[in-house]
Design a protein around this motif. Structure first.
Motif, PDB file in Angstrom:
ATOM      1  N   GLU A  19     -39.182  22.932 -15.658  1.00  0.00           N
ATOM      2  CA  GLU A  19     -37.711  23.792 -15.276  1.00  0.00           C
ATOM      3  C   GLU A  19     -37.881  23.446 -13.624  1.00  0.00           C
ATOM      4  OE1 GLU A  19     -33.938  25.900 -14.991  1.00  0.00           O
ATOM      5  OE2 GLU A  19     -35.179  27.080 -15.842  1.00  0.00           O
ATOM      6  N   TYR A  20     -38.524  24.085 -12.822  1.00  0.00           N
ATOM      7  CA  TYR A  20     -39.010  23.570 -11.230  1.00  0.00           C
ATOM      8  C   TYR A  20     -39.403  22.207 -11.369  1.00  0.00           C
ATOM      9  CZ  TYR A  20     -39.068  25.100  -6.876  1.00  0.00           C
ATOM     10  OH  TYR A  20     -39.123  25.425  -5.129  1.00  0.00           O
ATOM     11  N   ALA A  21     -40.105  22.069 -11.971  1.00  0.00           N
ATOM     12  CA  ALA A  21     -40.395  20.406 -11.338  1.00  0.00           C
ATOM     13  C   ALA A  21     -39.219  19.004 -11.295  1.00  0.00           C
ATOM     14  CB  ALA A  21     -41.372  20.238 -12.184  1.00  0.00           C
ATOM     15  N   GLY A  22     -38.122  20.043 -12.045  1.00  0.00           N
ATOM     16  CA  GLY A  22     -36.991  18.918 -13.000  1.00  0.00           C
ATOM     17  C   GLY A  22     -36.004  18.906 -11.345  1.00  0.00           C
ATOM     18  N   LYS A  23     -36.060  20.793 -11.090  1.00  0.00           N
ATOM     19  CA  LYS A  23     -35.161  20.290 -10.233  1.00  0.00           C
ATOM     20  C   LYS A  23     -35.281  19.975  -8.747  1.00  0.00           C
ATOM     21  CE  LYS A  23     -32.546  24.538  -7.993  1.00  0.00           C
ATOM     22  NZ  LYS A  23     -32.916  25.763  -7.120  1.00  0.00           N
ATOM     23  N   VAL A 287     -21.653  21.151 -18.442  1.00  0.00           N
ATOM     24  CA  VAL A 287     -21.433  22.232 -17.143  1.00  0.00           C
ATOM     25  C   VAL A 287     -20.187  21.612 -17.145  1.00  0.00           C
ATOM     26  CG1 VAL A 287     -21.513  22.518 -14.756  1.00  0.00           C
ATOM     27  CG2 VAL A 287     -23.030  21.054 -15.630  1.00  0.00           C
ATOM     28  N   GLY A 288     -19.315  23.405 -17.217  1.00  0.00           N
ATOM     29  CA  GLY A 288     -18.460  23.785 -17.433  1.00  0.00           C
ATOM     30  C   GLY A 288     -17.122  24.346 -15.995  1.00  0.00           C
ATOM     31  N   ALA A 289     -17.980  23.635 -14.980  1.00  0.00           N
ATOM     32  CA  ALA A 289     -17.798  23.334 -13.468  1.00  0.00           C
ATOM     33  C   ALA A 289     -17.553  22.590 -12.803  1.00  0.00           C
ATOM     34  CB  ALA A 289     -18.087  24.812 -13.021  1.00  0.00           C
ATOM     35  N   PRO A 290     -16.556  22.418 -11.469  1.00  0.00           N
ATOM     36  CA  PRO A 290     -17.222  21.035 -10.793  1.00  0.00           C
ATOM     37  C   PRO A 290     -19.105  20.651 -10.573  1.00  0.00           C
ATOM     38  CG  PRO A 290     -15.412  21.977 -10.235  1.00  0.00           C
ATOM     39  CD  PRO A 290     -15.735  22.812 -11.228  1.00  0.00           C
ATOM     40  N   ILE A 291     -19.289  20.059 -10.828  1.00  0.00           N
ATOM     41  CA  ILE A 291     -21.182  19.911  -9.981  1.00  0.00           C
ATOM     42  C   ILE A 291     -20.538  19.301  -8.386  1.00  0.00           C
ATOM     43  CG2 ILE A 291     -21.727  19.559 -12.510  1.00  0.00           C
ATOM     44  CD1 ILE A 291     -22.073  16.571 -11.204  1.00  0.00           C
ATOM     45  N   VAL A 292     -19.676  19.305  -8.252  1.00  0.00           N
ATOM     46  CA  VAL A 292     -19.397  18.439  -6.659  1.00  0.00           C
ATOM     47  C   VAL A 292     -17.817  19.117  -6.026  1.00  0.00           C
ATOM     48  CG1 VAL A 292     -19.964  17.006  -4.742  1.00  0.00           C
ATOM     49  CG2 VAL A 292     -20.877  16.467  -6.799  1.00  0.00           C
ATOM     50  N   LYS A 293     -18.275  19.778  -4.885  1.00  0.00           N
ATOM     51  CA  LYS A 293     -17.113  19.472  -4.138  1.00  0.00           C
ATOM     52  C   LYS A 293     -16.933  19.355  -2.505  1.00  0.00           C
ATOM     53  CE  LYS A 293     -15.461  24.363  -7.209  1.00  0.00           C
ATOM     54  NZ  LYS A 293     -15.713  25.770  -7.161  1.00  0.00           N
ATOM     55  N   GLY A 294     -15.587  19.268  -2.462  1.00  0.00           N
ATOM     56  CA  GLY A 294     -15.800  18.450  -0.917  1.00  0.00           C
ATOM     57  C   GLY A 294     -14.164  18.120  -0.349  1.00  0.00           C
ATOM     58  N   GLY A 295     -14.248  17.434   0.865  1.00  0.00           N
ATOM     59  CA  GLY A 295     -13.091  17.478   1.343  1.00  0.00           C
ATOM     60  C   GLY A 295     -12.721  17.447   2.633  1.00  0.00           C
ATOM     61  N   ASP A 318     -27.957  23.189  -9.625  1.00  0.00           N
ATOM     62  CA  ASP A 318     -28.602  23.779 -10.423  1.00  0.00           C
ATOM     63  C   ASP A 318     -27.814  23.141 -11.413  1.00  0.00           C
ATOM     64  OD1 ASP A 318     -30.444  27.048  -9.268  1.00  0.00           O
ATOM     65  OD2 ASP A 318     -28.605  25.801  -8.135  1.00  0.00           O
ATOM     66  N   ASP A 319     -26.076  23.418 -11.566  1.00  0.00           N
ATOM     67  CA  ASP A 319     -26.036  22.355 -12.381  1.00  0.00           C
ATOM     68  C   ASP A 319     -25.475  20.716 -12.831  1.00  0.00           C
ATOM     69  OD1 ASP A 319     -24.277  24.982 -12.738  1.00  0.00           O
ATOM     70  OD2 ASP A 319     -22.771  24.463 -11.242  1.00  0.00           O
ATOM     71  N   VAL A 320     -26.095  20.254 -11.434  1.00  0.00           N
ATOM     72  CA  VAL A 320     -26.564  18.307 -11.768  1.00  0.00           C
ATOM     73  C   VAL A 320     -28.039  18.601 -12.600  1.00  0.00           C
ATOM     74  CG1 VAL A 320     -27.239  16.396 -10.377  1.00  0.00           C
ATOM     75  CG2 VAL A 320     -25.759  18.367  -9.162  1.00  0.00           C
ATOM     76  N   LEU A 321     -28.713  19.635 -12.407  1.00  0.00           N
ATOM     77  CA  LEU A 321     -29.424  19.764 -13.767  1.00  0.00           C
ATOM     78  C   LEU A 321     -29.669  19.986 -14.873  1.00  0.00           C
ATOM     79  CD1 LEU A 321     -33.023  20.025 -14.126  1.00  0.00           C
ATOM     80  CD2 LEU A 321     -33.099  21.988 -13.219  1.00  0.00           C
ATOM     81  N   GLU A 322     -28.592  21.160 -15.395  1.00  0.00           N
ATOM     82  CA  GLU A 322     -27.796  21.467 -16.364  1.00  0.00           C
ATOM     83  C   GLU A 322     -27.679  20.178 -17.138  1.00  0.00           C
ATOM     84  OE1 GLU A 322     -24.768  24.011 -18.164  1.00  0.00           O
ATOM     85  OE2 GLU A 322     -25.492  25.079 -15.954  1.00  0.00           O
TER      86      GLU A 322
END
Length: 369
Positions: A19-23, A287-295, A318-322
């Motif tokens: 998992e950490y290798a994937g991250k 993923v049940g939430a945004p994986i990116v936020k910006g503005g 973590d969410d992108v990996l999920e």
């Protein structure tokens, strides 16, 4: 006591092995995309003075910060968000710089909340900030960069939803809402609590057509065609300028060839009050939430003494990996480790062999027989 010490506190966890290798793989792929746009790495402290994240700055509420004191009695806080730290750093070291500057960062953020909903209190974020450019082209660059970074991880099915806080603020101003009511309404609409929003507007006796327009804004989302309906719903110059900006950004994104990943949402708002223009979030399966936020946050740096426009984004690694795992994107298995066993008699020989393997980039274990 010893059994208790084996467990981590609520909201944090250990990451190891595959998992950490994937991250690490996901981090590298995102980082490669960001630096390909010319962004330079920057590192800010894990904790800052509390005032960097204060209410006046418009970041995370105080109750959700990890706060502590240093030996001089100063109140410090673990960073919940990178943007104020980057703004402080830009103001300190680039006060006189007038040319646009581009930063890239990677590190952990900390949020002290009991409302986890399956999320962690400590997550790894990677992101980019463009300071000193208020152009439509800068907006387009940042959104395009998000898309290219996600594609670089192997994700193919995702959408970047783009909003404009000025559209909402223009309607609030035209309706004569006070700052407290606007803030409360923003909280309800950003949380998709439309019943509470409707009740608030009724209690404040907000007249029609403004009441209906404010509630309708939450439903204005979709393709570029949805902006036409949004324009027809308002008459104030502030909201109309926001629509015009979004249309101009879309033309830039077409030049990048990424418009198919983009949709628009005029009901999108943020709990971070420092956003002044476009805001955007990226969503994907798994993923049940945004994986990116910006503005865009054109006034934030003024809090630190530098008057410069800026725009940026943060990805939760973590969410992108999920999402990558959920969508079965192939992850590298890593190079197999070579195992050499030795005895006292042949240790020198096996050590030399291990050194040769390692010099060739082959992970090698030297294990006593």
């Amino acid at each position: 006591m010893s059994r208790k010490l084996l467990h981590t506190p609520e909201g944090v966890r250990d990451i190891y092995g595959r998992e950490y290798a994937g991250k690490l793989f996901v981090e590298q792929k995102i980082h490669d995309a960001i630096t390909s746009y010319g962004y330079e790495d920057i590192q800010t402290p894990t904790f800052e003075y509390f005032d960097v994240f204060s209410r006046e700055i418009g970041t995370t509420p105080s109750r959700e910060l990890y706060k502590f004191f240093d030996k001089e009695g100063n109140t410090l806080a673990l960073r919940p968000d990178f943007t104020p730290s980057i703004a402080r750093c830009a103001a300190k070291y680039f006060m006189e710089t007038r040319q646009p500057i581009r930063f890239c960062y990677l590190g952990n953020t900390f949020t002290n909340t009991s409302n986890l909903q399956g999320k962690l209190k400590e997550v790894t974020q990677i992101g980019a900030e463009l300071v000193g450019d208020d152009s439509v082209e800068a907006d387009g660059e940042m959104i395009s960069l998000v898309i290219e970074a996600l594609k670089n991880t192997g994700l193919k099915q995702f959408q970047v939803s783009v909003g404009q806080v000025e559209y909402f603020k223009g309607i609030c101003q035209e309706a004569g809402l006070d700052a407290e009511t606007e803030e409360q309404l923003r909280e309800y609409i950003s949380g998709k609590n439309y019943f509470a929003a409707e009740e608030l507007l009724a209690r404040k006796e907000v007249a029609e057509p403004y009441r209906g327009t404010l509630l309708k804004a939450a439903d204005l989302f979709g393709s570029i065609d949805s902006l036409k309906e949004a324009r027809e719903s308002v008459h104030n110059s502030r909201s109309l300028a926001a629509i015009q900006r979004l249309e101009a950004i879309y033309q830039v994104l077409k030049l990048y060839g990424v418009e198919k990943y983009v949709s628009f949402d005029l009901g999108m708002l943020s709990k971070y009050h420092y956003y002044t223009g476009i805001i955007f979030k990226a969503y994907t399966y798994g993923v049940g939430a945004p994986i990116v936020k910006g503005g865009r946050y054109d006034t934030l740096l003024r809090q630190f003494g530098k008057d410069a426009p800026a725009i940026g984004f943060a990805m939760v690694v973590d969410d992108v990996l999920e999402a990558v795992q959920y969508q079965k994107v192939p992850l590298p298995q890593g190079m197999a480790r070579k195992v050499l066993t030795y005895t006292e008699a042949d240790y020198a020989l096996k050590l030399q062999e291990a050194r040769e393997c390692r010099s060739q980039g082959i992970p090698t274990l030297l294990v006593r027989a």
